[in-house]
Design an enzyme around this catalytic site. Structure first.
Site, short mmCIF file in Angstrom:
data_model
loop_
_atom_site.label_atom_id
_atom_site.label_comp_id
_atom_site.label_asym_id
_atom_site.label_seq_id
_atom_site.Cartn_x
_atom_site.Cartn_y
_atom_site.Cartn_z
N CYS A 1 0.83 -1.20 0.00
CA CYS A 1 0.00 0.00 0.00
C CYS A 1 0.87 1.26 0.00
CB CYS A 1 -1.00 -0.05 1.15
SG CYS A 1 -2.42 1.02 0.82
N HIS B 1 -3.45 -4.87 1.56
CA HIS B 1 -2.80 -5.10 2.87
C HIS B 1 -2.78 -6.58 3.22
CE1 HIS B 1 -2.51 -0.95 4.56
NE2 HIS B 1 -3.38 -0.72 3.59
N GLU C 1 -1.20 -8.11 5.36
CA GLU C 1 -0.99 -8.37 6.79
C GLU C 1 -2.30 -8.40 7.56
OE1 GLU C 1 -0.65 -5.58 5.29
OE2 GLU C 1 -1.23 -3.91 6.58
N1 GLN Z 1 -3.71 6.50 0.89
C1 GLN Z 1 -2.43 6.25 1.48
C2 GLN Z 1 -1.32 7.01 0.75
O1 GLN Z 1 -1.56 7.49 -0.30
C3 GLN Z 1 -2.11 4.76 1.46
C4 GLN Z 1 -3.13 4.03 2.29
C5 GLN Z 1 -2.63 2.82 2.99
O2 GLN Z 1 -1.43 2.55 3.10
N2 GLN Z 1 -3.58 2.07 3.51
O3 GLN Z 1 -0.26 7.14 1.25
#
Ligand code: GLN
Length: 205
Positions: free
Chosen positions: A86, A176, A178
């Site tokens: 992410c 994610h 995890e």
């Molecule tokens: N929206 C976040 C970003 O742009 C990422 C979101 C997340 O890691 N769950 O940094």
């Protein structure tokens, strides 16, 4: 042989990543010690690394100010596996489309932050992932999408857009892994990554 893993702990689901790495190690018959990384000096001891999600602008800033960023770059340059999830994927990319993110350039992809729209801020999807037999229950939270892929392999797509990629020793996911008990993505990225130098991988295969 026992492995040393590190979870970059400037932000995000650190304990969950550590637990997923331990489950994946057990599933692969490996022993692992997991360290939480808040300061420079620990990454060089690690065989495997995870870079969790959170807020990519903050993670990027802290990694550079704490001196951890060049250590992660050296880890990957040495061919050791890294799983970036992410916001971690955003930071590891070659272009995040946001001046506040100083990308590590470890994954040859460009990304779009928060790409899946407000009404879909958070959702779970059964993903077909290259290398996994059964769909993976992927949890997306304000997830980025991968806009363009250079010299990297697409492992999964959702809504017609890449959401998991591999670039040599680095695997990046927009979701994610995890947050579910299913540790197959950690296994794929850290214990079965044939493009990466995982100590003892040949003996355990
Ligand atoms: N929206 C976040 C970003 O742009 C990422 C979101 C997340 O890691 N769950 O940094």
């Amino acid at each position: 042989m026992s492995l040393t893993a590190g979870v970059v702990a400037v932000q995000g689901d650190v304990e969950e990543h550590a637990a997923a790495i331990e489950r994946a190690a057990t599933a692969h018959g490996r022993e692992v010690t997991v360290h939480e990384i808040r300061d420079a000096g620990i990454v060089p001891e690690c065989d495997l690394l995870a870079l969790p999600g959170g807020e990519s602008t903050t993670i990027s800033r802290l990694l550079h100010s704490d001196g951890i960023a060049p250590e992660i770059e050296a880890h990957v340059a040495a061919g050791k596996p890294l799983l970036a999830t992410c916001a971690g994927l955003i930071v590891a990319s070659s272009d995040a489309g946001d001046d506040r993110v100083d990308e590590l350039g470890l994954l040859d992809v460009t990304v779009e932050r928060n790409a899946f729209g407000r009404q879909k801020d958070s959702f779970e999807a059964p993903l077909e992932v290259a290398g996994l037999d059964e769909p993976y229950p992927a949890v997306f939270i304000r997830a980025p999408a991968i806009d363009s892929v250079g010299d990297a392999e697409v492992l999964a797509t959702w809504d017609g857009r890449p959401v998991a990629v591999r670039d040599g020793p680095v695997v990046g996911t927009a979701f994610h892994p995890e947050l579910t008990p299913d540790s197959r993505i950690h296994g794929l990225a850290l214990f079965e990554n044939e493009a990466a130098a995982v100590p003892g991988l040949e003996e355990s295969a």
